[in-house]
Design a protein around this motif. Structure first.
Motif, mmCIF file in Angstrom:
data_model
loop_
_atom_site.group_PDB
_atom_site.id
_atom_site.type_symbol
_atom_site.label_atom_id
_atom_site.label_comp_id
_atom_site.label_asym_id
_atom_site.label_seq_id
_atom_site.Cartn_x
_atom_site.Cartn_y
_atom_site.Cartn_z
ATOM 1 N N ILE A 1 30.457 -5.933 3.103
ATOM 2 C CA ILE A 1 28.993 -5.929 3.126
ATOM 3 C C ILE A 1 28.469 -4.500 3.218
ATOM 4 N N GLU A 2 29.137 -3.665 3.985
ATOM 5 C CA GLU A 2 28.650 -2.294 4.188
ATOM 6 C C GLU A 2 28.519 -1.528 2.869
ATOM 7 N N SER A 3 29.337 -1.886 1.863
ATOM 8 C CA SER A 3 29.269 -1.189 0.579
ATOM 9 C C SER A 3 27.951 -1.433 -0.141
ATOM 10 N N GLY A 4 27.254 -2.484 0.240
ATOM 11 C CA GLY A 4 25.935 -2.724 -0.328
ATOM 12 C C GLY A 4 24.861 -1.870 0.309
ATOM 13 N N MET A 5 25.246 -1.073 1.326
ATOM 14 C CA MET A 5 24.322 -0.231 2.085
ATOM 15 C C MET A 5 23.313 -1.076 2.857
ATOM 16 N N LEU A 6 23.651 -2.336 3.099
ATOM 17 C CA LEU A 6 22.727 -3.281 3.709
ATOM 18 C C LEU A 6 23.396 -3.965 4.894
ATOM 19 N N ILE A 7 22.611 -4.310 5.911
ATOM 20 C CA ILE A 7 23.130 -5.138 6.987
ATOM 21 C C ILE A 7 23.348 -6.555 6.443
ATOM 22 N N PRO A 8 24.125 -7.410 7.135
ATOM 23 C CA PRO A 8 24.443 -8.738 6.582
ATOM 24 C C PRO A 8 23.228 -9.556 6.163
ATOM 25 N N ALA A 9 22.161 -9.526 6.946
ATOM 26 C CA ALA A 9 20.986 -10.330 6.608
ATOM 27 C C ALA A 9 20.386 -9.909 5.278
ATOM 28 N N GLU A 10 20.251 -8.614 5.061
ATOM 29 C CA GLU A 10 19.651 -8.130 3.818
ATOM 30 C C GLU A 10 20.609 -8.291 2.645
ATOM 31 N N PHE A 11 21.913 -8.207 2.919
ATOM 32 C CA PHE A 11 22.883 -8.478 1.853
ATOM 33 C C PHE A 11 22.766 -9.932 1.418
ATOM 34 N N ALA A 12 22.692 -10.838 2.388
ATOM 35 C CA ALA A 12 22.537 -12.261 2.061
ATOM 36 C C ALA A 12 21.273 -12.491 1.242
ATOM 37 N N ARG A 13 20.180 -11.869 1.669
ATOM 38 C CA ARG A 13 18.917 -12.026 0.950
ATOM 39 C C ARG A 13 19.042 -11.540 -0.499
ATOM 40 N N ALA A 14 19.859 -10.515 -0.708
ATOM 41 C CA ALA A 14 20.016 -9.961 -2.050
ATOM 42 C C ALA A 14 20.861 -10.841 -2.957
ATOM 43 N N VAL A 15 21.893 -11.507 -2.405
ATOM 44 C CA VAL A 15 22.819 -12.229 -3.269
ATOM 45 C C VAL A 15 22.511 -13.719 -3.413
ATOM 46 N N GLY B 1 23.235 -16.916 -6.660
ATOM 47 C CA GLY B 1 24.099 -18.081 -6.552
ATOM 48 C C GLY B 1 25.288 -17.931 -5.628
ATOM 49 N N THR B 2 25.383 -16.823 -4.914
ATOM 50 C CA THR B 2 26.467 -16.662 -3.939
ATOM 51 C C THR B 2 26.091 -17.415 -2.668
ATOM 52 N N THR B 3 26.896 -18.399 -2.319
ATOM 53 C CA THR B 3 26.628 -19.174 -1.105
ATOM 54 C C THR B 3 27.730 -19.032 -0.057
ATOM 55 N N THR B 4 28.825 -18.365 -0.425
ATOM 56 C CA THR B 4 29.920 -18.139 0.523
ATOM 57 C C THR B 4 30.507 -16.758 0.307
ATOM 58 N N VAL C 1 23.483 -19.030 4.491
ATOM 59 C CA VAL C 1 24.661 -19.254 3.649
ATOM 60 C C VAL C 1 25.905 -18.985 4.484
ATOM 61 N N ASN C 2 27.068 -19.244 3.903
ATOM 62 C CA ASN C 2 28.329 -19.145 4.635
ATOM 63 C C ASN C 2 28.891 -17.727 4.552
ATOM 64 N N ILE C 3 28.954 -17.046 5.671
ATOM 65 C CA ILE C 3 29.579 -15.724 5.705
ATOM 66 C C ILE C 3 30.695 -15.771 6.741
ATOM 67 N N PHE C 4 31.933 -15.771 6.235
ATOM 68 C CA PHE C 4 33.105 -15.749 7.097
ATOM 69 C C PHE C 4 33.589 -14.308 7.244
ATOM 70 N N THR C 5 34.081 -13.981 8.424
ATOM 71 C CA THR C 5 34.501 -12.616 8.709
ATOM 72 C C THR C 5 36.014 -12.532 8.834
ATOM 73 N N VAL D 1 14.147 -15.784 -3.108
ATOM 74 C CA VAL D 1 14.656 -16.412 -1.892
ATOM 75 C C VAL D 1 13.546 -17.232 -1.244
ATOM 76 N N THR D 2 13.906 -18.423 -0.771
ATOM 77 C CA THR D 2 12.901 -19.310 -0.176
ATOM 78 C C THR D 2 13.179 -19.584 1.300
ATOM 79 N N VAL D 3 14.122 -18.851 1.892
ATOM 80 C CA VAL D 3 14.470 -19.052 3.300
ATOM 81 C C VAL D 3 14.467 -17.705 4.018
ATOM 82 N N ASP D 4 14.511 -17.771 5.326
ATOM 83 C CA ASP D 4 14.588 -16.571 6.155
ATOM 84 C C ASP D 4 16.049 -16.169 6.331
ATOM 85 N N CYS D 5 16.294 -14.872 6.386
ATOM 86 C CA CYS D 5 17.626 -14.340 6.670
ATOM 87 C C CYS D 5 17.503 -13.502 7.942
ATOM 88 N N PRO D 6 17.806 -14.082 9.098
ATOM 89 C CA PRO D 6 17.500 -13.423 10.378
ATOM 90 C C PRO D 6 18.343 -12.178 10.641
#
Length: 601
Positions: free
Chosen positions: A92-106, A110-113, A142-146, A374-379
């Motif tokens: 995720i860090e390679s996107g220069m974004l925190i996880p929430a903003e990365f999720a919002r971007a993808v 169609g990325t859900t996992t 969406v599903n983000i596994f670490t 995007v139609t949902v919140d990414c906290p």
């Protein structure tokens, strides 16, 4: 909005059975579509889908018996229903974004996992940084596994990181709810040589029944490769040719073929399936590293699937490689990766299986994107202060810090030069004859040789290691500095002007991390990355706009490489051949030893 009714399978099983049997109404029914079944590799025309508690309850020819007065109905009108896309290996860090903003971007792509390895932040903030990434990931719709990072530092003895990850850290993290396995085992020489620490990390993961990620960045497919496979890694994404892909699957590993912002390794490996006819079940698609500009302008896993199809892969096979193959690999085949009863209701509506336009995205039974929005919140988490103040230079740097002294009395030198290879992670170990002026080694624009420096930024030592690099095409007086420097994440400065290199380095110390480009003493572009010096908590479009300006500034300085910034950020990655730079010096990665910059005549 998020789906508060999303439950585990065991919690929802009674209702799923009741809905499928027609005894209870579904929350959502999709009808009039064409269901892509990735288990059988077929398209089922006019099949219908019923969803309850965020999971598929019924998938079949007629879901009419699942519809009640409160059931929402989506008319697919002939669109294909495909499973939500899975990214099997990424940072995720390679996107220069925190996880929430990365999720919002993808999400709109169609990325859900996602299966993420936060080893970038692990090098800066250790286990606490990993926990911050893990915790924010679990907040997303969406599903983000670490994957617990395995190698910080990536090559012990050849670099110094902000923190080190230990086997005890790995064992502790295996108990966290979102940990799916061990991140890429980059210290492949350690595994090959039976290093006790590396094997202990793998053992802790295996004992927890979880998946060990691989990283074998060597062309040697002899005994060393077989020893690495015996050490436990279950997959590998470092292959660059057909032989690499074949070797991995023959050893029972999954071959992960990546298309990131700068990695183009699908076309050269997918022929193992399209031409050699190998079983595609053991081939998986991933991105590895995508910066925000790629995410905003080009896409994410949808881009990878399209690319695989353009390389001759059957669209249904390509979809398997981005859905069910990935889920199976991580032991989640019964949980996600297909449109089947009991699985998380992650589904995409698209008009075409080749061009793959993403019309609607549903995750866990909720519409999360429509028409690219995007139609949902990414906290967000409330990122603590210590995660935002991580650039510690210790002093103000000066042009003299970037001088390379020649041997006394020398008029010229033969020096080792890091050779950048466009669109690939490996570099070349080059040698060049360079001039000496006033006792200092000079750069050479005609030979495309400029300076590179690694500035220590974790412990405020004030240390600077200098070297030489070729391949960027820089001209005039310039410098680019970045606190994104895989994987140690010190600061890398590349330039033709020592004065500009000092200005760029000090600027990043002032703003707390990011990327900056200077030319003729003036700043042309700045991307602020205040979280660990790696990420921004701003929206992806804002970060991408600044990143685009940074790329334009690099071009203004003469750079013509595709995705040159990604190449810049990997110049300290001391586990990928052939030549790199670290805080300890120049590293010969073919021998895993430090080496001299200037050769003796």
């Amino acid at each position: 909005m998020e789906n508060p009714s999303f439950k585990s399978w065991s919690e929802s099983a009674p209702r799923l059975v009741a809905v499928a049997a027609g005894r209870a109404p579904a929350d959502l029914v999709i009808r009039g579509g064409r269901v892509v079944n990735v288990h059988t590799r077929e398209v089922l025309d006019d099949w219908q889908v019923a969803i309850a508690d965020g999971r598929f309850a019924y998938v079949g020819p007629d879901a009419g018996h699942c519809i009640g007065t409160q059931t929402e109905v989506i008319e697919a009108e002939g669109q294909y229903l495909i499973p939500g896309l899975c990214d099997a290996h990424m940072h995720i860090e390679s996107g220069m974004l925190i996880p929430a903003e990365f999720a919002r971007a993808v999400i709109p792509h169609g990325t859900t996992t996602m299966f993420t390895d936060p080893h970038e932040i692990a090098n800066v903030l250790g286990l606490e940084g990993v926990k911050l990434m893990h915790d924010e990931a679990l907040l997303q719709p969406v599903n983000i596994f670490t994957q617990m990072p395995s190698c910080a530092p990536s090559a012990p003895g050849l670099e110094t990181t902000g923190y080190e990850i230990t086997p005890d850290d790995v064992a502790e993290a295996m108990e966290w709810p979102g940990i799916i396995g061990l991140g890429e085992m980059m210290n492949f020489p350690g595994v090959v040589n039976g290093d006790a620490k590396m094997l202990a990390e793998i053992a802790a993961t295996q004992d927890a029944g979880k998946t060990v990620g691989g990283h074998y960045a060597s062309p040697d497919l002899g005994p060393a490769f077989h020893a690495y496979a015996a050490g436990g890694p279950a997959d590998d994404h470092e292959g660059t040719c057909e032989a690499d892909a074949i070797a991995r699957v023959r050893q029972g590993m999954r071959s992960m073929m990546r298309l990131g912002s700068a990695w183009y390794d699908v076309e050269t490996q997918i022929t193992a399936v399209t031409e050699k006819g190998l079983d595609p079940r053991n081939f998986i698609l991933c991105t590895d590293d995508c910066h925000s500009g790629t995410l905003v302008n080009d896409g994410h896993m949808n881009r990878v699937v399209r690319h695989a199809i353009s390389c001759g892969c059957d669209p249904l096979v390509a979809l398997q490689m981005a859905t069910i193959n990935t889920a199976t690999h991580f032991g989640l085949e019964r949980e996600l990766g297909s449109i089947s009863p009991g699985r998380r209701a992650d589904v995409i509506l698209t008009d075409d299986l080749t061009t793959l336009p993403i019309n609607n995205v549903i995750a866990r039974g909720v519409v999360v994107a429509e028409g690219g929005k995007v139609t949902v919140d990414c906290p967000h988490l409330d990122w603590p202060e210590y995660a935002r103040k991580t650039v510690h230079l210790g002093r103000v740097l000066d042009a003299v810090d970037f001088e390379i002294a020649a041997p006394e009395g020398a008029n010229s030198v033969r020096a080792k030069v890091i050779g950048v290879v466009e669109n690939q992670a490996p570099t070349k170990a080059l040698t060049r004859d360079l001039g000496v002026v006033d006792g200092l080694v000079e750069t050479d624009e005609a030979q495309d040789v400029c300076q590179i420096a690694l500035v220590e930024r974790h412990r405020a030592t004030g240390d600077v290691v200098n070297g030489l690099v070729s391949g960027f095409g820089y001209t005039g007086q310039m410098a680019i500095a970045s606190t994104v420097a895989h994987d140690s994440h010190h600061m890398i400065v590349v330039g033709t002007s020592r004065e500009d290199m000092a200005l760029a380095a000090n600027r990043l110390g002032e703003v707390g991390g990011g990327i900056t480009v200077f030319k003729d003493g003036e700043e042309l572009a700045l991307v602020e990355l205040p979280v660990a010096g790696l990420m921004s908590d701003a929206p992806a479009r804002d970060v991408a706009a600044k990143a685009d300006a940074m790329v334009a500034a690099m071009a203004q300085c003469g750079c013509t490489l595709n995705n040159a910034y990604m190449q810049h950020s990997l110049l300290a990655l001391v586990v990928i051949p052939e030549l790199r730079i670290s805080d300890l010096g120049l590293v010969d990665v073919t021998r895993f030893k430090l080496t001299n910059l200037i050769e003796e005549h």
